[in-house]
Design a protein around this motif. Structure first.
Motif, PDB file in Angstrom:
ATOM      1  N   TYR A  16       0.829  -1.214   0.000  1.00 58.06           N
ATOM      2  CA  TYR A  16       0.000   0.000   0.000  1.00 58.06           C
ATOM      3  C   TYR A  16       0.863   1.264   0.000  1.00 58.06           C
ATOM      4  N   LEU A  17       1.796   1.363   0.926  1.00 56.35           N
ATOM      5  CA  LEU A  17       2.582   2.596   1.064  1.00 56.35           C
ATOM      6  C   LEU A  17       3.503   2.861  -0.125  1.00 56.35           C
ATOM      7  N   ASN A  18       4.055   1.805  -0.701  1.00 58.59           N
ATOM      8  CA  ASN A  18       5.018   1.985  -1.786  1.00 58.59           C
ATOM      9  C   ASN A  18       4.398   2.019  -3.175  1.00 58.59           C
ATOM     10  N   TRP A  19       3.247   1.381  -3.339  1.00 58.91           N
ATOM     11  CA  TRP A  19       2.710   1.275  -4.693  1.00 58.91           C
ATOM     12  C   TRP A  19       1.261   1.742  -4.831  1.00 58.91           C
ATOM     13  N   ILE A  20       0.362   1.217  -4.033  1.00 57.99           N
ATOM     14  CA  ILE A  20      -1.052   1.554  -4.207  1.00 57.99           C
ATOM     15  C   ILE A  20      -1.299   3.028  -3.947  1.00 57.99           C
ATOM     16  N   SER A  21      -0.751   3.560  -2.861  1.00 57.85           N
ATOM     17  CA  SER A  21      -1.001   4.964  -2.519  1.00 57.85           C
ATOM     18  C   SER A  21      -0.412   5.929  -3.547  1.00 57.85           C
ATOM     19  N   LYS A  22       0.540   5.457  -4.329  1.00 56.52           N
ATOM     20  CA  LYS A  22       1.174   6.308  -5.344  1.00 56.52           C
ATOM     21  C   LYS A  22       0.568   6.120  -6.733  1.00 56.52           C
ATOM     22  N   ALA A  23      -0.346   5.178  -6.844  1.00 58.06           N
ATOM     23  CA  ALA A  23      -0.991   4.916  -8.135  1.00 58.06           C
ATOM     24  C   ALA A  23      -2.046   5.976  -8.423  1.00 58.06           C
ATOM     25  N   GLU A  24      -2.408   6.077  -9.671  1.00 55.20           N
ATOM     26  CA  GLU A  24      -3.449   7.023 -10.084  1.00 55.20           C
ATOM     27  C   GLU A  24      -4.745   6.749  -9.334  1.00 55.20           C
ATOM     28  N   SER A  25      -5.072   5.471  -9.184  1.00 55.61           N
ATOM     29  CA  SER A  25      -6.255   5.050  -8.436  1.00 55.61           C
ATOM     30  C   SER A  25      -6.105   3.572  -8.101  1.00 55.61           C
ATOM     31  N   SER A  31      -5.769  -2.879 -12.355  1.00 55.85           N
ATOM     32  CA  SER A  31      -5.747  -3.175 -13.784  1.00 55.85           C
ATOM     33  C   SER A  31      -4.330  -3.420 -14.289  1.00 55.85           C
ATOM     34  N   LYS A  32      -3.407  -2.560 -13.889  1.00 54.59           N
ATOM     35  CA  LYS A  32      -2.018  -2.700 -14.343  1.00 54.59           C
ATOM     36  C   LYS A  32      -1.350  -3.954 -13.798  1.00 54.59           C
ATOM     37  N   CYS A  33      -1.762  -4.391 -12.615  1.00 56.31           N
ATOM     38  CA  CYS A  33      -1.146  -5.577 -11.999  1.00 56.31           C
ATOM     39  C   CYS A  33      -1.892  -6.868 -12.312  1.00 56.31           C
ATOM     40  N   GLY A  34      -3.051  -6.751 -12.938  1.00 51.74           N
ATOM     41  CA  GLY A  34      -3.815  -7.950 -13.292  1.00 51.74           C
ATOM     42  C   GLY A  34      -4.474  -8.619 -12.106  1.00 51.74           C
ATOM     43  N   VAL A  35      -4.885  -7.810 -11.117  1.00 54.86           N
ATOM     44  CA  VAL A  35      -5.589  -8.342  -9.952  1.00 54.86           C
ATOM     45  C   VAL A  35      -6.934  -7.635  -9.820  1.00 54.86           C
ATOM     46  N   GLU A  36      -7.819  -8.200  -9.029  1.00 55.19           N
ATOM     47  CA  GLU A  36      -9.129  -7.614  -8.815  1.00 55.19           C
ATOM     48  C   GLU A  36      -9.027  -6.350  -7.973  1.00 55.19           C
ATOM     49  N   GLU A  37      -9.884  -5.396  -8.258  1.00 47.72           N
ATOM     50  CA  GLU A  37      -9.905  -4.174  -7.456  1.00 47.72           C
ATOM     51  C   GLU A  37     -10.255  -4.484  -6.004  1.00 47.72           C
ATOM     52  N   ILE A  63       3.000 -12.493  -6.685  1.00 49.45           N
ATOM     53  CA  ILE A  63       3.898 -12.620  -7.839  1.00 49.45           C
ATOM     54  C   ILE A  63       3.488 -11.654  -8.944  1.00 49.45           C
ATOM     55  N   LYS A  64       2.193 -11.572  -9.229  1.00 52.55           N
ATOM     56  CA  LYS A  64       1.713 -10.646 -10.269  1.00 52.55           C
ATOM     57  C   LYS A  64       2.102  -9.211  -9.945  1.00 52.55           C
ATOM     58  N   ILE A  65       1.883  -8.814  -8.709  1.00 56.98           N
ATOM     59  CA  ILE A  65       2.196  -7.444  -8.305  1.00 56.98           C
ATOM     60  C   ILE A  65       3.702  -7.194  -8.401  1.00 56.98           C
ATOM     61  N   CYS A  66       4.483  -8.117  -7.881  1.00 55.26           N
ATOM     62  CA  CYS A  66       5.941  -7.943  -7.909  1.00 55.26           C
ATOM     63  C   CYS A  66       6.478  -7.916  -9.341  1.00 55.26           C
ATOM     64  N   GLN A  67       5.941  -8.750 -10.205  1.00 58.39           N
ATOM     65  CA  GLN A  67       6.393  -8.751 -11.597  1.00 58.39           C
ATOM     66  C   GLN A  67       6.109  -7.407 -12.261  1.00 58.39           C
ATOM     67  N   LYS A  68       4.931  -6.869 -12.031  1.00 64.64           N
ATOM     68  CA  LYS A  68       4.585  -5.577 -12.628  1.00 64.64           C
ATOM     69  C   LYS A  68       5.427  -4.448 -12.051  1.00 64.64           C
ATOM     70  N   LYS A  69       5.861  -4.602 -10.816  1.00 70.91           N
ATOM     71  CA  LYS A  69       6.692  -3.591 -10.171  1.00 70.91           C
ATOM     72  C   LYS A  69       8.180  -3.879 -10.344  1.00 70.91           C
TER      73      LYS A  69
END
Length: 82
Positions: A16-25, A31-37, A63-69
């Motif tokens: 959350y602190l490193n990626w989600i909070s810095k995302a557009e939404s 969507s970018k990470c291929g996971v459900e909202e 794994i999906k999140i880490c790969q996208k990041k």
């Protein structure tokens, strides 16, 4: 970090602190990470302490999140322990 709940909270806080909070939404991040909202929402709520920690994120989701990041699981967990 010995307790299972502590590990879950640490993982969710990092994401959350490193990626989600810095995302557009949340939707954009999902969507970018291929996971459900709803998964992103759960991670956020656990990180902020507004939800129970009974959510066990699947390894596949992590794994999906880490790969996208562009971070390895090894580096991800190394960062969690800092």
């Amino acid at each position: 970090m010995d307790d299972e709940k502590d590990v879950i909270i640490a993982i969710c806080k990092y994401i959350y602190l490193n990626w989600i909070s810095k995302a557009e939404s949340q939707r954009d991040f999902a969507s970018k990470c291929g996971v459900e909202e709803s998964t992103v929402r759960r991670i956020k709520n656990i990180a902020l302490g507004t939800s129970k920690t009974d959510y066990n994120m699947s390894l596949k989701t992590l794994i999906k999140i880490c790969q996208k990041k562009q971070i390895t699981l090894e580096d991800f967990f190394r960062n969690i322990n800092r």
